[in-house]
Design a protein around this motif. Structure first.
Motif, PDB file in Angstrom:
ATOM      1  N   LEU A 470      53.661  31.752  47.485  1.00  0.00           N
ATOM      2  CA  LEU A 470      54.780  31.347  48.321  1.00  0.00           C
ATOM      3  C   LEU A 470      56.003  31.049  47.433  1.00  0.00           C
ATOM      4  O   LEU A 470      57.026  31.714  47.541  1.00  0.00           O
ATOM      5  CB  LEU A 470      54.414  30.126  49.185  1.00  0.00           C
ATOM      6  N   LEU A 661      49.577  32.038  54.919  1.00  0.00           N
ATOM      7  CA  LEU A 661      50.554  31.162  54.277  1.00  0.00           C
ATOM      8  C   LEU A 661      51.977  31.678  54.479  1.00  0.00           C
ATOM      9  O   LEU A 661      52.919  30.901  54.638  1.00  0.00           O
ATOM     10  CB  LEU A 661      50.231  31.078  52.774  1.00  0.00           C
ATOM     11  N   ASN A 662      52.122  33.006  54.491  1.00  0.00           N
ATOM     12  CA  ASN A 662      53.443  33.612  54.627  1.00  0.00           C
ATOM     13  C   ASN A 662      53.822  33.901  56.083  1.00  0.00           C
ATOM     14  O   ASN A 662      54.752  34.652  56.352  1.00  0.00           O
ATOM     15  CB  ASN A 662      53.525  34.892  53.793  1.00  0.00           C
ATOM     16  N   GLY A 663      53.070  33.328  57.011  1.00  0.00           N
ATOM     17  CA  GLY A 663      53.467  33.413  58.419  1.00  0.00           C
ATOM     18  C   GLY A 663      53.130  34.708  59.119  1.00  0.00           C
ATOM     19  O   GLY A 663      53.766  35.051  60.119  1.00  0.00           O
ATOM     20  N   THR A 790      51.616  29.338  59.148  1.00  0.00           N
ATOM     21  CA  THR A 790      52.016  28.772  57.851  1.00  0.00           C
ATOM     22  C   THR A 790      51.635  27.289  57.798  1.00  0.00           C
ATOM     23  O   THR A 790      51.028  26.827  56.817  1.00  0.00           O
ATOM     24  CB  THR A 790      53.530  28.936  57.631  1.00  0.00           C
TER      25      THR A 790
END
Ligand code: GL2
Ligand code: PLP
Length: 819
Positions: A470, A661-663, A790
């Motif tokens: 991220l 994590l990155n949506g 996220t």
């Protein structure tokens, strides 16, 4: 601007200029970007060194217990950018370089990815090192300095071509050679027994040997001055061309030793989740394990005199079975060099070694033929035999008269040494890598061992480092997150859940989706440059990137694309949200069907991307050379993450966590860590489909299922399958994809048809894909769900995983480093 900041920048510039001068005889004006990269890397290394020294002083001062993370693979990816971030110098360095007329990103892109690993297993090891340093735990990564890492992939005419990875060609600026720790590793020969009046000594004679020489790469903790080491071993001839041997007429032997040294670290085997049984591979394993274990014992004895307490200061974590000879090598050193009795040595060994299992796939299980094993490692084999003999006695005691147990559990059986059994017997801890995986180990694959020694078994769900995936890979989202909730998430990802309160905020939704859009533009540019394909960043970016493997079912994905294309051809006005299907995957060089699947994906891409009649509603892109550096950019740009393995087959997956994590929203089966992801974010915020692992295991136990029934009853599926053999995607050679067709249907061959249940899951998959299409139209729902993904990824930090390893297995103390 404060004074300190200016001094820093000035010093940094001076260092870069100096490095350019002494390394290349160049000035800033005439330096190339590649030379600048080297000069900058050396300047950064300079900043690291003091911390590195201080860290090791601190280890010694505290007499700290150390974990040796032993792994054939460390898929680290580039270091420059991450090191700069960890030193918290990114802004200064970016500015300093800009003032010199250079762009930091361009310079970072000059670095060759150290690709000393295949895929998930190797990347996990790299994430663990990052977390260990950031959390301040004493650790060494122990591995091999392959001259050639994972091959570079080129696509020519739709086919994968493997190109050697010459990562060391221009020198690797971050490594340091440590000849003072060089050590000899012996292969072959025979074992002689010598009586000294008290006991037998076992002496290996007539062997060949190589000199193992370590190189250390610094692993920089984030903002805490801790710098651990990744120690990778290079091989050299013991004596460079030994004239004395030559004189004695032993020319042959001198040449052989020279060759052995050359070949042993030549190349990483490019097999992921697959055991090939190559002699050289076993040599590689013993080579780096013997060197690492010898060094660990020596280091301990420098400051301690009671070898019986070795395990209080060292723990060996074996990353899969590849390093399992460590069990026997430690025994050898304790018995033959430290002169301990068997029971003493065994107690120390089994309190030092721990084993992580990363797969239940039977083709990945390492079983070495006795003939090969005993010829290459005669003394080690004797020790394994004795371990086995004693273990079989224990089985007999626990299950009197039950020969079936011996057949199933023995370490040596049927002419083979079973490395997983050696690992389990020689370790005090056995862990799986996601809850479901560990349950399958306990209840299916390793059931007998679990019943006999339940206390050893534990689960450690994998994780990933948010600093690389991220903070470094998605700087726009990283600063947005920090803006909203502060920066604690960088070293404690559980904080990221605070984002949840913004999920319903329309302004935040717009900001979040705008960042996604910017990242999609960045990826679209990359695709244009590398593939020459125009993709629309407003389309859904639907991504499957990972190693190519039948169980990961890239084939199901591309069959679904073919199915969708058929629908569009029948009905050009069909209302679908434009979608870009993005693939990236390397196939093992000898894995024919996987390579053919790459060709199929590219063939389908060719037809679809060039068909104007569908108005660009779907596009297919195969990104060449999927690796850590382009992965960082791909995760940041994904709307949809494809995690579609046959349930029970993907032990955990870690790519799945990086997307989350990155949506990105996940379309996936209830497999591996997907199960725990669904638990964290809520199943309603993923697109779950397909048979459960219980169902799959049941079908497998009944010998599979009959895919012909589906073929006969489902016209649309039949149409797609027929297109594999009627030249729709290979008019020149209609038979080209026959093997893939056969793999799904052929009931004549001895292989079961559709081993990975692709047709069985197809309808449920297509229906889930359709839900994605509907859901994407609701912009607010999508944005909200993306933010929630996220926000719910906190559990999947490798920092959390490492804390669990420390608490349950390693029992390390944190160190503090002050400069
Ligand atoms: C793997 C598993 O296949 C994968 O699911 C898991 O995430 C990683 C890390 O635990 O390990 N096992 C394996 O042999 N390889 C993997 O990637 N190569
Ligand atoms: N290869 C690379 C380059 C990666 O970055 C990752 C990421 O986790 C993997 C392989 C593993 O992917 P997966 O977990 O989807 O198999």
């Amino acid at each position: 601007m404060n004074v300190d900041h200016t001094i820093h920048k000035t010093e940094f510039k001076k260092a870069v200029i100096y490095n350019l001068k002494i390394s290349y005889r160049r000035t800033i004006e005439d330096a190339t970007a590649a030379q600048m990269y080297q000069a900058v890397a050396l300047a950064v290394k300079d900043m690291i060194i003091d911390r590195w020294i201080a860290t090791h002083k601190e280890y010694e001062k505290q007499d700290a217990k150390v974990v040796y993370y032993m792994s054939m693979e460390f898929l680290t990816g580039r270091f420059l950018g991450n090191n700069i971030i960890s030193l918290c110098e990114q802004e200064e360095i970016r500015e300093a370089l800009a003032e010199m007329g250079f762009d930091l990103n361009t310079i970072e892109n000059q670095e060759r990815d150290p690709a000393l690993g295949n895929g998930g297993l190797g990347r996990l090891a790299a994430c663990f090192l990052d977390s260990l340093a950031t959390l301040g735990y004493p650790a060494y990564g122990c591995g091999i300095r392959y001259r050639y890492g994972m091959f570079k992939q080129k696509i020519e005419d739709g086919y994968q071509i493997e190109v050697p990875d010459e990562w060391l060609k221009d020198g690797y600026p971050f490594e340091i050679r440590r000849p003072e720790y060089a050590t000899e590793v012996k292969f072959g020969g025979y074992v002689d027994t010598e009586w000294d009046g008290h006991r037998n000594h076992f002496v290996q004679k007539g062997y060949q040997s190589v000199l193992a020489v370590p190189y250390d790469i610094p692993i920089v903790g984030y903002g805490n001055n801790v710098v651990n080491s990744l120690r990778i071993w290079d091989a050299q001839p013991v004596n460079t061309f030994n004239l004395k041997e030559f004189d004695k007429g032993d020319y042959q032997k001198a040449v052989e030793q020279e060759n052995l040294a050359k070949t042993i670290v030549e190349v990483l085997y490019p097999n992921d989740n697959h055991y090939a049984g190559k002699e050289l591979r076993l040599r590689q394993q013993y080579f780096f394990i013997s060197a690492s274990v010898q060094r660990a014992v020596k280091k301990y004895l420098e400051n301690h005199d009671d070898i019986h307490k070795f395990y209080e200061k060292a723990v060996f974590q074996m990353n899969d079975t590849h390093p399992t000879v460590a069990v026997a090598e430690l025994m050898r050193i304790l018995l033959d060099e430290q002169n301990l009795e068997w029971d003493e040595a065994w107690e120390i060994t089994t309190k030092t070694c721990a084993y992580t299992n990363h797969t239940i796939m039977s083709e990945a299980l390492e079983k070495w033929p006795i003939e090969l094993f005993s010829r290459l490692l005669p003394r080690i084999y004797q020790i394994v035999e004795e371990i086995n003999r004693r273990f079989v006695e224990e089985i007999k005691k626990a299950y009197p008269g039950d020969n079936e147990k011996i057949r199933k559990m023995a370490i040596i059986y049927d002419g083979q040494v079973r490395m997983a059994h050696l690992a389990i017997v020689g370790s005090f801890s056995v862990n799986g890598v996601a809850r479901l995986h560990t349950e399958i180990l306990k209840n299916e694959e390793l059931k007998d061992f679990y019943q006999m020694m339940p206390a050893k078994f534990n689960n450690k769900t994998n994780g990933i480092t948010q600093r690389r995936f991220l903070l470094h890979g998605n700087p726009l989202l990283a600063s947005w997150v920090t803006d909203k909730i502060g920066n604690e998430w960088i070293t404690d990802l559980s904080h990221i859940k605070k984002l949840a309160i913004y999920a319903d905020d329309e302004k935040c939704q717009r900001e979040f989706m705008n960042i996604k859009y910017q990242n999609k533009i960045r990826l679209a540019k990359y695709i244009k440059e590398h593939n020459g394909i125009d993709v629309d960043p407003r389309s859904i970016f639907d991504v499957q990137v990972k190693r190519l493997h039948e169980y990961k079912r890239q084939l199901m994905n591309i069959l679904h694309v073919m199915y969708l294309y058929n629908q569009l051809k029948d009905n050009p006005n069909m209302d679908i949200v434009p979608r870009t299907f993005i693939f990236g995957a390397k196939a093992a060089a000898g894995y024919t069907r996987a390579k053919l699947t790459i060709k199929l994906i590219n063939a389908v891409a060719d037809v679809i991307n060039n068909d104007r009649s569908i108005n660009g509603k779907i596009k297919v892109v195969f990104i060449e050379d999927y690796c850590v550096s382009n992965a960082e950019m791909i995760f940041a740009a994904a709307d949809v993450s494809e995690q579609i393995s046959t349930a029970s087959k993907e032990a955990s997956g870690t790519g799945n966590m990086k997307f989350m994590l990155n949506g990105a929203l996940t379309i996936g089966t209830m497999d591996g860590a997907n199960v725990e992801m669904a638990e964290e974010v809520g199943a309603e915020n993923m697109f779950i489909f397909g048979a459960s692992s219980d169902e799959i295991i049941n079908w497998e136990n009944q010998g599979g299922y009959n895919p012909m029934e589906i073929f006969n009853s489902d016209q649309e599926i039949r149409r797609v399958l027929m297109q594999l053999i009627n030249g729709s995607y290979s008019p020149q050679n209609p038979e080209l994809f026959r093997d893939i067709y056969n793999s799904l249907l052929n009931t004549q061959s001895s292989d079961r048809a559709d081993t990975y249940f692709i047709l069985k899951d197809f309808r449920s998959y297509a229906e889930a894909e359709d839900r994605i299409d509907k859901a994407y139209r609701d912009e607010k729902w999508w944005a909200r769900t993306a933010i929630l993904n996220t926000a719910s990824s906190g559990k999947f930090s490798s920092d959390r995983t490492i804390e669990e390893y420390v608490r349950d297995i390693w029992h390390l103390d944190k160190i503090k480093v002050e400069l």
